[in-house]
Design a protein around this motif. Structure first.
Motif, PDB file in Angstrom:
ATOM      1  N   VAL A   1      -5.957 -24.616  29.361  1.00  0.00           N
ATOM      2  CA  VAL A   1      -5.277 -25.024  30.590  1.00  0.00           C
ATOM      3  C   VAL A   1      -5.115 -23.767  31.447  1.00  0.00           C
ATOM      4  N   ASN A   2      -5.907 -23.694  32.505  1.00  0.00           N
ATOM      5  CA  ASN A   2      -5.921 -22.512  33.366  1.00  0.00           C
ATOM      6  C   ASN A   2      -6.531 -22.924  34.710  1.00  0.00           C
ATOM      7  N   PRO A   3      -5.746 -22.841  35.798  1.00  0.00           N
ATOM      8  CA  PRO A   3      -6.276 -23.281  37.100  1.00  0.00           C
ATOM      9  C   PRO A   3      -7.483 -22.468  37.554  1.00  0.00           C
ATOM     10  N   ASN A   4      -7.690 -21.284  36.939  1.00  0.00           N
ATOM     11  CA  ASN A   4      -8.795 -20.416  37.353  1.00  0.00           C
ATOM     12  C   ASN A   4     -10.035 -20.538  36.478  1.00  0.00           C
ATOM     13  N   GLN A   5     -10.040 -21.536  35.569  1.00  0.00           N
ATOM     14  CA  GLN A   5     -11.260 -21.692  34.776  1.00  0.00           C
ATOM     15  C   GLN A   5     -12.303 -22.445  35.592  1.00  0.00           C
ATOM     16  N   PRO A   6     -13.585 -22.264  35.267  1.00  0.00           N
ATOM     17  CA  PRO A   6     -14.635 -22.937  36.032  1.00  0.00           C
ATOM     18  C   PRO A   6     -14.428 -24.452  36.012  1.00  0.00           C
ATOM     19  N   GLY A   7     -14.591 -25.075  37.168  1.00  0.00           N
ATOM     20  CA  GLY A   7     -14.526 -26.535  37.241  1.00  0.00           C
ATOM     21  C   GLY A   7     -13.131 -27.110  37.357  1.00  0.00           C
ATOM     22  N   CYS A   8     -12.097 -26.269  37.414  1.00  0.00           N
ATOM     23  CA  CYS A   8     -10.745 -26.814  37.566  1.00  0.00           C
ATOM     24  C   CYS A   8     -10.460 -27.011  39.051  1.00  0.00           C
ATOM     25  N   GLY A   9     -10.153 -28.265  39.409  1.00  0.00           N
ATOM     26  CA  GLY A   9      -9.939 -28.567  40.829  1.00  0.00           C
ATOM     27  C   GLY A   9      -8.480 -28.490  41.260  1.00  0.00           C
ATOM     28  N   PHE A  10      -7.629 -27.920  40.422  1.00  0.00           N
ATOM     29  CA  PHE A  10      -6.201 -27.848  40.771  1.00  0.00           C
ATOM     30  C   PHE A  10      -6.043 -27.047  42.068  1.00  0.00           C
ATOM     31  N   PRO A  11      -5.335 -27.603  43.067  1.00  0.00           N
ATOM     32  CA  PRO A  11      -5.315 -26.951  44.391  1.00  0.00           C
ATOM     33  C   PRO A  11      -4.651 -25.577  44.422  1.00  0.00           C
ATOM     34  N   SER A  12      -3.702 -25.302  43.522  1.00  0.00           N
ATOM     35  CA  SER A  12      -3.069 -23.974  43.529  1.00  0.00           C
ATOM     36  C   SER A  12      -3.667 -23.112  42.420  1.00  0.00           C
ATOM     37  N   LYS A  13      -4.432 -22.105  42.834  1.00  0.00           N
ATOM     38  CA  LYS A  13      -5.016 -21.169  41.855  1.00  0.00           C
ATOM     39  C   LYS A  13      -4.034 -20.037  41.559  1.00  0.00           C
ATOM     40  N   ASN A  14      -2.839 -20.126  42.143  1.00  0.00           N
ATOM     41  CA  ASN A  14      -1.917 -18.987  42.098  1.00  0.00           C
ATOM     42  C   ASN A  14      -0.759 -19.160  41.125  1.00  0.00           C
ATOM     43  N   LEU A  15      -0.796 -20.207  40.300  1.00  0.00           N
ATOM     44  CA  LEU A  15       0.280 -20.371  39.311  1.00  0.00           C
ATOM     45  C   LEU A  15       0.373 -19.121  38.448  1.00  0.00           C
ATOM     46  N   ALA A  16       1.593 -18.681  38.133  1.00  0.00           N
ATOM     47  CA  ALA A  16       1.775 -17.604  37.145  1.00  0.00           C
ATOM     48  C   ALA A  16       1.633 -18.218  35.753  1.00  0.00           C
ATOM     49  N   GLY A  17       1.622 -17.363  34.734  1.00  0.00           N
ATOM     50  CA  GLY A  17       1.554 -17.877  33.360  1.00  0.00           C
ATOM     51  C   GLY A  17       2.692 -18.841  33.082  1.00  0.00           C
ATOM     52  N   VAL A  18       3.889 -18.528  33.581  1.00  0.00           N
ATOM     53  CA  VAL A  18       5.054 -19.393  33.365  1.00  0.00           C
ATOM     54  C   VAL A  18       4.870 -20.728  34.093  1.00  0.00           C
ATOM     55  N   GLY A  19       4.198 -20.703  35.235  1.00  0.00           N
ATOM     56  CA  GLY A  19       3.918 -21.943  35.966  1.00  0.00           C
ATOM     57  C   GLY A  19       2.972 -22.841  35.184  1.00  0.00           C
ATOM     58  N   VAL A  20       1.968 -22.231  34.529  1.00  0.00           N
ATOM     59  CA  VAL A  20       0.975 -23.011  33.769  1.00  0.00           C
ATOM     60  C   VAL A  20       1.642 -23.696  32.571  1.00  0.00           C
ATOM     61  N   ILE A  21       2.475 -22.962  31.816  1.00  0.00           N
ATOM     62  CA  ILE A  21       3.107 -23.595  30.646  1.00  0.00           C
ATOM     63  C   ILE A  21       4.131 -24.649  31.098  1.00  0.00           C
ATOM     64  N   PHE A  22       4.785 -24.423  32.230  1.00  0.00           N
ATOM     65  CA  PHE A  22       5.719 -25.426  32.767  1.00  0.00           C
ATOM     66  C   PHE A  22       4.955 -26.719  33.067  1.00  0.00           C
ATOM     67  N   TYR A  23       3.812 -26.597  33.711  1.00  0.00           N
ATOM     68  CA  TYR A  23       2.965 -27.773  33.983  1.00  0.00           C
ATOM     69  C   TYR A  23       2.518 -28.441  32.687  1.00  0.00           C
ATOM     70  N   MET A  24       2.162 -27.618  31.710  1.00  0.00           N
ATOM     71  CA  MET A  24       1.725 -28.132  30.407  1.00  0.00           C
ATOM     72  C   MET A  24       2.846 -28.966  29.775  1.00  0.00           C
ATOM     73  N   MET A  25       4.083 -28.501  29.914  1.00  0.00           N
ATOM     74  CA  MET A  25       5.232 -29.216  29.353  1.00  0.00           C
ATOM     75  C   MET A  25       5.502 -30.523  30.119  1.00  0.00           C
TER      76      MET A  25
END
Length: 566
Positions: free
Chosen positions: A179-203
């Motif tokens: 789960v990483n907005p910056n991996q190839p093929g991820c269309g998530f509009p915000s590429k700027n999530l911090a690590g804490v933002g990514v795990i929050f979304y995961m939760m």
């Protein structure tokens, strides 16, 4: 010192009119429009406007994997990074997973022993963890580059779920989910999530999955918005771009803090920093709380920072916050000494020639080189790398860059031109880390300089201070200063900086290093201060300044904080 060029941000008059028509204060409308806000929706920073988690690649799949693991009673282990983003991300994961019934613990690598991320050495530590060998490792704020570490975990019979925001290399790790907005093929509009933002979304995705399975009612499960103070702290401390989605996350976190609903650890950190949660702002997070958490990872072990953020015991939190505060004082002392040594080294003939700055000292502390690089970058306005010893024959460097130079790309180019020179590297445009053989420093410095010249076609860079032009005189007051201080400003969404002509009516030094001024513009008189500046000014100046509230004996007045004047 390099002298900056002052510019005025271009204003988007159409966007400004649209924002003003929706009832936004005219000054805010002008400032926001100049920062790319074109629609009132981008200023709605309440939860319903949050980008939905479903758009984050693999988040639903990862949620399924974790939901299965929780329902089967499997052991989960969070492997964190050792900075403030990693610590807050770990705390969000621990608090949310525990609330959802998971058997979960954490492990944070020691930057001096196992280095960054999920390495095979960290997998070995995980297998011997006090809570027992985990069934699944969840990485937070790291893992996208841990190809060998994930392979080692798989070989040990441990599945890995990667949550990260760093840029991927050419090969992705063989994880159960990434789960990483910056991996190839991820269309998530915000590429700027911090690590804490990514795990929050995961939760959020995991809670949605447990609702889907009937574990929770359609609107049941733990209140994850209660973790928004941690999300705000990690997002600001990691200096990621504050796009609309990140501004929403930070705004929600600050609102919780201002209403006194914050984790005991954060309350304790505010207390030891002498700051007031009721008026919490981005500056508090970036410059008061963040550095105290970071200090643990820099000088000692980030476990203390994570423990402070996850305890529910107020007395314990205060004790840990005091310890973090002491470590931070020690960090400041070490940093000041290293900075003096670095500046002395830059006085040597030819040291300051070239497009870059590269410094190494065998007596330096590995945990503090990034801060030294940051100070030198500001002074010389060039991409800067500072190195310290790391083990027998290795040195580890930390770099900071300027907007003209993408630091990770420059290191990538060095590694392509000189295949065996860099042993390991990773990072972002503005900050990166790398490992060299000690004897390779002499060859690396010119190779790095050549790479920066090749990428930019330049051998010198000029700092630019972007301003918002003249402040309408009717807005130069304490109420407007208070309104501006309530907003979220930061990386990629700079705090307002105004540019005006003044007559200097009075000036004196305070504390031997700050210039206290009485300025006049039109018929208005202002108190002003220029921190860290001890040279007197001519009678007529053009000044770039911030508008701030000054509270003295219960009286609130406006104060100009000078950033540059001439």
């Amino acid at each position: 010192m390099v002298s900056p060029r002052l510019t005025v941000r271009p204003s988007d008059l159409d966007a400004c009119r649209v924002l003003e028509a929706s009832g936004i204060h005219p000054l805010l409308a002008r400032l926001w429009a100049a920062r790319g806000v074109t629609h009132p929706d981008q200023t709605r920073l309440a939860w319903p406007s949050l980008l939905p988690p479903a758009g984050l690649t693999h988040s639903a799949h990862a949620a399924g994997v974790l939901a299965d693991a929780i329902q089967a009673g499997r052991k989960l282990l969070i492997v964190a990074d050792y900075d403030c983003d990693g610590a807050t991300a770990c705390a969000v994961g621990l608090r949310a997973l525990s609330a959802m019934g998971a058997d979960v613990d954490f492990l944070v690598p020691n930057r001096f022993e196992t280095g960054y991320g999920l390495s095979p050495a960290v997998v070995e530590l995980a297998c011997r963890h006090r809570a027992g060998k985990p069934d699944i490792i969840i990485t937070v704020d790291n893992g996208i580059a841990s190809v060998d570490g994930v392979a080692a975990a798989n070989a040990a019979g441990i599945g890995v779920v990667v949550t990260d925001h760093h840029l991927p290399g050419d090969t992705l790790p063989a994880a159960l989910a990434i789960v990483n907005p910056n991996q190839p093929g991820c269309g998530f509009p915000s590429k700027n999530l911090a690590g804490v933002g990514v795990i929050f979304y995961m939760m959020l995705a995991l809670r949605a999955e447990l609702r889907r399975r009937g574990v929770y009612a359609p609107d049941g499960g733990p209140r994850l918005d209660a973790l928004s103070d941690l999300v705000a702290l990690g997002t600001v401390a990691d200096v990621v771009k504050l796009d609309a989605n990140n501004r929403l996350l930070v705004t929600q976190g600050l609102q919780r803090m201002r209403t006194g609903r914050l984790q005991p650890g954060l309350r304790a950190l505010f207390a030891v920093a002498g700051r007031e949660p009721r008026s919490a702002n981005g500056f508090d997070l970036g410059f008061a709380l963040g550095p105290r958490i970071n200090a643990a990872g820099r000088l000692a072990d980030m476990s203390l920072g994570i423990a402070c953020l996850t305890t529910d015991d107020e007395a314990q939190a205060l004790e840990m916050a005091r310890e973090l505060d002491n470590i931070n004082r020690e960090r400041r002392t070490i940093e000041a000494e290293m900075r003096e040594q670095a500046l002395a080294a830059m006085e040597e003939p030819n040291a300051a020639a070239g497009a870059t700055v590269c410094v190494f000292d065998p007596g330096w502390h590995q945990g503090v080189v990034g801060l030294v690089a940051s100070r030198l970058k500001e002074k010389f306005w060039r991409p800067t790398l500072a190195f310290a010893p790391a083990g027998d024959d290795e040195i580890r460097g930390s770099g900071r860059s300027i907007p003209d130079v993408h630091l990770r790309d420059a290191l990538d180019l060095v590694s392509k031109r000189h295949p065996n020179l860099i042993r390991k590297f990773g990072g972002h445009a503005m900050a990166a880390g790398l490992t060299l053989g000690r004897e390779d420093f002499a060859a690396f410095a010119p190779a790095f300089d050549a790479a920066v010249r090749e990428l930019t076609g330049r051998d010198a860079f000029e700092p630019v201070i972007e301003t918002d032009g003249s402040l309408e005189s009717g807005y130069a007051n304490a109420d407007v200063a208070g309104m501006l201080q309530q907003q979220v400003w930061g990386a990629g969404f700079a705090a307002p900086l105004f540019l005006d002509e003044f007559v200097v009516r009075n000036q004196r030094l305070v504390g031997e290093k700050h210039l206290k001024l009485s300025l006049e513009r039109g018929h208005q008189r202002f108190d002003a201060i220029w921190f860290g500046h001890d040279q007197s000014l001519p009678e007529h100046i053009q000044a770039a300044y911030r508008l701030e509230q000054n509270v003295w004996n219960g009286m609130v007045s406006v104060q100009l904080v000078i950033e540059h004047a001439g």
